[in-house]
Design a protein around this motif. Structure first.
Motif, mmCIF file in Angstrom:
data_model
loop_
_atom_site.group_PDB
_atom_site.id
_atom_site.type_symbol
_atom_site.label_atom_id
_atom_site.label_comp_id
_atom_site.label_asym_id
_atom_site.label_seq_id
_atom_site.Cartn_x
_atom_site.Cartn_y
_atom_site.Cartn_z
ATOM 1 N N GLY A 1 0.857 -1.227 -0.039
ATOM 2 C CA GLY A 1 0.033 0.061 -0.108
ATOM 3 C C GLY A 1 0.854 1.420 -0.027
ATOM 4 O O GLY A 1 2.112 1.267 -0.161
ATOM 5 N N GLY A 2 0.206 2.332 0.138
ATOM 6 C CA GLY A 2 0.887 3.725 0.190
ATOM 7 C C GLY A 2 0.372 4.828 1.089
ATOM 8 O O GLY A 2 -0.398 4.661 2.135
ATOM 9 N N THR A 3 -0.074 5.807 0.305
ATOM 10 C CA THR A 3 -0.441 6.894 1.297
ATOM 11 C C THR A 3 -2.078 6.987 1.340
ATOM 12 O O THR A 3 -2.535 7.761 2.135
ATOM 13 C CB THR A 3 -0.004 8.323 0.547
ATOM 14 N N LEU B 1 9.750 -3.471 17.119
ATOM 15 C CA LEU B 1 9.127 -4.205 16.010
ATOM 16 C C LEU B 1 7.817 -3.309 15.798
ATOM 17 O O LEU B 1 7.127 -3.239 16.754
ATOM 18 C CB LEU B 1 8.990 -5.329 15.964
ATOM 19 N N THR B 2 7.345 -2.764 14.608
ATOM 20 C CA THR B 2 6.027 -2.146 14.641
ATOM 21 C C THR B 2 5.038 -2.531 13.366
ATOM 22 O O THR B 2 5.743 -3.049 12.239
ATOM 23 C CB THR B 2 6.443 -0.775 14.145
ATOM 24 N N PHE B 3 3.829 -2.978 13.489
ATOM 25 C CA PHE B 3 2.932 -3.460 12.617
ATOM 26 C C PHE B 3 1.950 -2.234 12.681
ATOM 27 O O PHE B 3 1.373 -1.826 13.475
ATOM 28 C CB PHE B 3 2.456 -4.555 13.007
ATOM 29 N N ALA B 4 1.920 -1.574 11.003
ATOM 30 C CA ALA B 4 1.390 -0.343 11.141
ATOM 31 C C ALA B 4 0.324 -0.578 10.077
ATOM 32 O O ALA B 4 0.637 -1.100 8.930
ATOM 33 C CB ALA B 4 2.056 0.870 10.345
ATOM 34 N N VAL B 5 -1.263 -0.171 10.256
ATOM 35 C CA VAL B 5 -2.173 -0.404 9.331
ATOM 36 C C VAL B 5 -2.814 1.015 8.969
ATOM 37 O O VAL B 5 -3.145 1.707 10.082
ATOM 38 C CB VAL B 5 -3.005 -1.229 9.823
ATOM 39 N N ARG B 6 -2.752 1.480 7.984
ATOM 40 C CA ARG B 6 -3.213 2.702 7.319
ATOM 41 C C ARG B 6 -4.521 2.494 6.949
ATOM 42 O O ARG B 6 -4.872 1.888 5.782
ATOM 43 C CB ARG B 6 -2.471 3.296 6.180
ATOM 44 N N GLN B 7 -5.712 2.796 7.546
ATOM 45 C CA GLN B 7 -6.951 2.434 7.210
ATOM 46 C C GLN B 7 -7.224 3.186 6.065
ATOM 47 O O GLN B 7 -8.287 2.875 5.233
ATOM 48 C CB GLN B 7 -7.852 2.538 8.313
ATOM 49 N N SER B 8 -7.218 4.686 6.124
ATOM 50 C CA SER B 8 -7.529 5.486 5.091
ATOM 51 C C SER B 8 -6.950 6.809 5.269
ATOM 52 O O SER B 8 -6.740 7.345 6.598
ATOM 53 C CB SER B 8 -9.176 5.628 5.148
ATOM 54 N N GLY B 9 -6.500 7.402 4.352
ATOM 55 C CA GLY B 9 -5.930 8.809 4.471
ATOM 56 C C GLY B 9 -4.833 8.728 5.588
ATOM 57 O O GLY B 9 -3.844 8.309 5.705
ATOM 58 N N ASP B 10 -4.824 9.916 6.737
ATOM 59 C CA ASP B 10 -4.072 9.876 7.854
ATOM 60 C C ASP B 10 -4.349 8.959 8.809
ATOM 61 O O ASP B 10 -3.877 9.334 10.106
ATOM 62 C CB ASP B 10 -3.891 11.439 8.092
ATOM 63 N N THR B 11 -5.259 8.152 8.788
ATOM 64 C CA THR B 11 -5.727 7.165 9.815
ATOM 65 C C THR B 11 -4.934 6.119 9.846
ATOM 66 O O THR B 11 -4.990 5.248 9.082
ATOM 67 C CB THR B 11 -7.134 6.875 9.867
ATOM 68 N N ILE B 12 -3.833 5.988 10.733
ATOM 69 C CA ILE B 12 -2.769 4.940 10.826
ATOM 70 C C ILE B 12 -2.831 4.327 12.282
ATOM 71 O O ILE B 12 -2.820 5.150 13.151
ATOM 72 C CB ILE B 12 -1.503 5.449 10.549
ATOM 73 N N ARG B 13 -2.822 2.920 12.370
ATOM 74 C CA ARG B 13 -2.883 2.545 13.598
ATOM 75 C C ARG B 13 -1.640 1.526 13.800
ATOM 76 O O ARG B 13 -1.244 1.028 12.927
ATOM 77 C CB ARG B 13 -4.090 1.415 13.749
ATOM 78 N N LYS C 1 7.482 2.226 -3.096
ATOM 79 C CA LYS C 1 7.209 3.517 -3.407
ATOM 80 C C LYS C 1 6.894 4.440 -2.339
ATOM 81 O O LYS C 1 7.888 4.820 -1.561
ATOM 82 C CB LYS C 1 5.826 3.571 -4.438
ATOM 83 N N MET C 2 5.630 4.755 -2.046
ATOM 84 C CA MET C 2 5.427 5.583 -0.972
ATOM 85 C C MET C 2 5.185 4.782 0.244
ATOM 86 O O MET C 2 4.519 3.940 0.194
ATOM 87 C CB MET C 2 4.121 6.495 -1.447
ATOM 88 N N PRO C 3 5.604 5.436 1.420
ATOM 89 C CA PRO C 3 5.391 4.543 2.457
ATOM 90 C C PRO C 3 3.981 4.526 3.223
ATOM 91 O O PRO C 3 3.387 5.420 3.200
ATOM 92 C CB PRO C 3 6.487 5.428 3.662
ATOM 93 N N VAL C 4 3.805 3.340 3.627
ATOM 94 C CA VAL C 4 2.412 2.943 4.400
ATOM 95 C C VAL C 4 2.458 3.894 5.526
ATOM 96 O O VAL C 4 1.554 4.656 5.918
ATOM 97 C CB VAL C 4 2.263 1.447 4.827
ATOM 98 N N ASP C 5 3.486 3.926 6.385
ATOM 99 C CA ASP C 5 3.890 4.517 7.623
ATOM 100 C C ASP C 5 4.998 5.755 7.497
ATOM 101 O O ASP C 5 5.934 5.090 7.337
ATOM 102 C CB ASP C 5 4.080 3.559 8.739
ATOM 103 N N PRO C 6 4.663 6.785 7.425
ATOM 104 C CA PRO C 6 5.552 7.879 7.145
ATOM 105 C C PRO C 6 6.565 8.178 8.183
ATOM 106 O O PRO C 6 7.759 8.514 8.185
ATOM 107 C CB PRO C 6 5.068 9.302 7.069
#
Length: 659
Positions: free
Chosen positions: A552-554, A567-579, A635-640
């Motif tokens: 995914g990406g942005t 260790l981090t697991f990041a989930v970008r649900q939409s736009g700037d909502t990142i868990r 490409k673009m990071p899921v988690d900036p």
């Protein structure tokens, strides 16, 4: 009286038009002179307009992450505006307000234009560039335009003698209708045949000079540096005449990118990008000093809306919202000897005020059509007792808001994001819970305590101002312009999303065969929309770090990465909502990691003996558009906030399943 002639010439073939324009500019103008500013004092003007930079992204507003020494120095040498508002919480509306001194709704402009939009800023509207070109200034736009990417809405139709930049946001795509230069530079394996056949990909955008595409896709990692170099060339070329330089940077809009000198400088890509923008400001100010133009140049620095990735603190909310974090911007104005150094203005001012203020300072004619801004030179010059010209500043973007003195009023109840209109409740009170919001922005800058019930008189006054503003605006709208597309131009429609699995020829991915360093089509991965899934990885490596997997990406997606023993697991649900769910790895060098996404939680487990849980529905709302990457993020990071480096450990296996 000369505006129609100049506008006609600007729509001619560019080289001929500019030659004739240079002759016309010697014709005397009736400029509506102000006795306080003599001809020799007319300043050069530079407006630096950053994309998506938040109030808390700069040192002079308290940022502790990115370092912004050049902006901080600019603030010491000029005036900070602590209550400066833009005309929209997103891109195109904000640029319309700045360029025309007019609310974007009055001009029937969209809040955000896309490459498939068919409208743009009407060339009959007077921009700052139009006004200053008529007044004898050389004019140039370097950067993101976003007011129409085809004639008659390009910068060269709107008062700019030349243009260099990306015509819209850098997360968009190319419109096949744009004219290609004969010597276009093609990158990333794109061929001219593909481009003429309608090749387009999200996040791959064109670089234009004047009215032609000169590079596709543009190398975004170089764009801040190239904008800066282009701006400095313009300053050097026009040092002996008055000039107007509009520098709307592409950064720090997603997708983020920086040049080699700023990569991995801070540990966060957003901070790297902010620091490169700060460097750019330093280069511009340094050139003014070297050229002896320092005391002859007004420089205005601000942003188009609140932070998307960075910080809008201590303000509430971010980009897209009409809470202050979406529309109140970090702003400095600097003109040595004319604007008092080291000062702070706490009066309400706005981007719509720039055009009428420059009309005064540059001895230029105001537009004959009504505008919404006011001259704020008394504030900028530190005049004793100067106050805001805005008894009320109304903004009808989204659900709307009104600022008046220390008060910020919202004609809608709490519980919304401030992004979308909800015209339901209009009674001022529903029992003890107010159906509107009122905040004292001096005592409560973060807008945390709604005092509407305590000040009914203020609520009544600002509600009346809100209603009057909307009534007047609706009654006096002016048209946007239709973009002119060649008859044989291919469709500018949005590129298809691979995750929709429209390409049946792509085989389902065999996760057992994935290899580090490779990417796999997103369409080969099972549909993730609202699906629970589990990702299991076996890794090894002493002090290993970097991206393990990213899909995914942005807009949406997930990624797993190691950084500083975490260790981090990041989930970008939409736009700037990142868990994010994180765990320290401890002394072990072999790990079995299980990350899962469910309707009730995001879970992370390491070696079966440590677990971390985020409570809530972590499922994705759309399928990722960007490819799956193993051991890096292509490409673009899921988690900036994650690292940009490749994973330097060993990936023994990766398994994935829809639960």
């Amino acid at each position: 009286m000369y505006r129609p002639v100049i506008r006609l010439l600007l729509t001619c073939p560019l080289r001929v038009g500019l030659l004739l324009c240079s002759l016309v500019l010697f014709v005397p103008n009736s400029l509506g002179q102000d006795a306080a500013i003599s001809g020799s004092e007319r300043p050069n003007v530079i407006i630096i307009f950053i994309d998506d930079m938040g109030f808390g992204d700069v040192g002079f507003n308290g940022a502790t992450g990115p370092k912004t020494p050049h902006l901080d120095q600019m603030a010491r040498e000029g005036m900070q505006f602590r209550d400066f508002y833009v005309g929209c919480a997103v891109c195109s509306g904000s640029r319309t307000a700045l360029m025309t001194g007019t609310h974007y709704q009055r001009l029937n402009m969209a809040a955000v234009l896309f490459p498939n939009s068919n409208k743009g800023l009407h060339p009959d509207e007077v921009t700052i560039a139009d006004m200053l070109l008529d007044a004898g200034y050389a004019t140039k736009c370097v950067g993101k335009w976003h007011l129409g990417h085809l004639p008659p809405c390009l910068p060269t139709y709107q008062g700019f003698q030349s243009y260099f930049g990306i015509p819209y946001s850098n997360d968009m795509w190319i419109d096949p209708a744009n004219r290609l230069a004969d010597d276009i530079v093609l990158r990333e394996g794109v061929t001219l045949e593909q481009l003429r056949a309608g090749e387009k990909q999200k996040n791959q955008v064109p670089l234009m000079r004047d009215e032609e595409v000169i590079e596709y896709p543009v190398d975004q990692s170089t764009i801040t540096k190239r904008y800066t170099e282009e701006a400095i060339r313009f300053i050097r070329q026009h040092r002996d005449e008055p000039f107007f330089l509009y520098l709307p940077h592409t950064m720090v809009h997603l997708p983020l990118a920086v040049s080699d000198a700023f990569k991995n400088r801070t540990g966060k890509l957003i901070w790297d990008a902010i620091e490169e923008v700060d460097w750019s400001v330093g280069e511009i100010l340094g050139e003014l000093r070297r050229a002896g133009l320092d005391e002859r140049t007004l420089v205005i620095f601000t942003s188009d809306n609140g932070a998307a990735v960075g910080s809008s603190l201590p303000l509430r909310a971010k980009k897209g919202s009409v809470y202050d974090g979406g529309i109140r911007e970090p702003t400095v104005m600097r003109w040595p000897g004319r604007i008092p150094a080291g000062t702070v203005c706490r009066e309400v001012a706005a981007s719509i005020d720039v055009l009428p203020t420059l009309a005064k300072l540059c001895r230029a004619e105001l537009p004959q059509r009504p505008i919404d801004g006011h001259n704020i030179w008394s504030l900028m010059s530190g005049a004793k007792g100067a106050t805001s010209p805005h008894q009320t500043y109304c903004l009808t973007h989204g659900p709307g808001t009104v600022r008046s003195g220390k008060w910020k009023y919202y004609p809608w109840p709490e519980g919304q994001s401030g992004r979308k209109a909800d015209r339901s409740a209009r009674d001022h009170n529903q029992g003890d819970r107010p159906s509107v919001q009122l905040y004292d922005t001096v005592a409560d800058i973060g807008e945390t305590r709604n005092v509407a019930n305590e000040h009914p008189g203020v609520v009544q006054r600002l509600q009346a101002a809100w209603e009057a503003h909307n009534k007047e605006l609706s009654a006096n709208r002016r048209p946007a312009a239709d973009l002119i597309r060649p008859k044989d131009a291919l469709s500018p429609s949005r590129p298809g999303t691979p995750g929709r699995r429209s390409n049946s020829s792509v085989a389902p991915l065999d996760w057992a065969s994935v290899e580090p360093g490779k990417t796999y089509p997103s369409s080969s991965v099972a549909n993730l929309v609202k699906q629970p899934f589990t990702l299991t990885c076996k890794l090894s490596g002493d002090l290993a770090s970097g991206v393990v997997v990213a899909h995914g990406g942005t807009l949406t997606g997930y990624s797993m990465y190691l950084h500083d023993g975490q260790l981090t697991f990041a989930v970008r649900q939409s736009g700037d909502t990142i868990r994010r769910v994180s765990l320290p790895l401890g002394p072990a060098s072999d790990w079995t990691i299980v990350a899962s996404v469910t309707p009730t939680a995001i879970r992370l487990k390491v070696n079966d003996n440590r677990a971390e849980v985020w409570q809530g529905d972590g499922r994705l709302l759309r399928h990722p558009a960007e490819d799956l990457s193993i051991a890096f993020d292509s490409k673009m990071p899921v988690d900036p906030e994650g690292p940009t480096r490749r994973f330097d450990g060993t990936i023994k296996s990766i398994r994935f399943q829809i639960d």
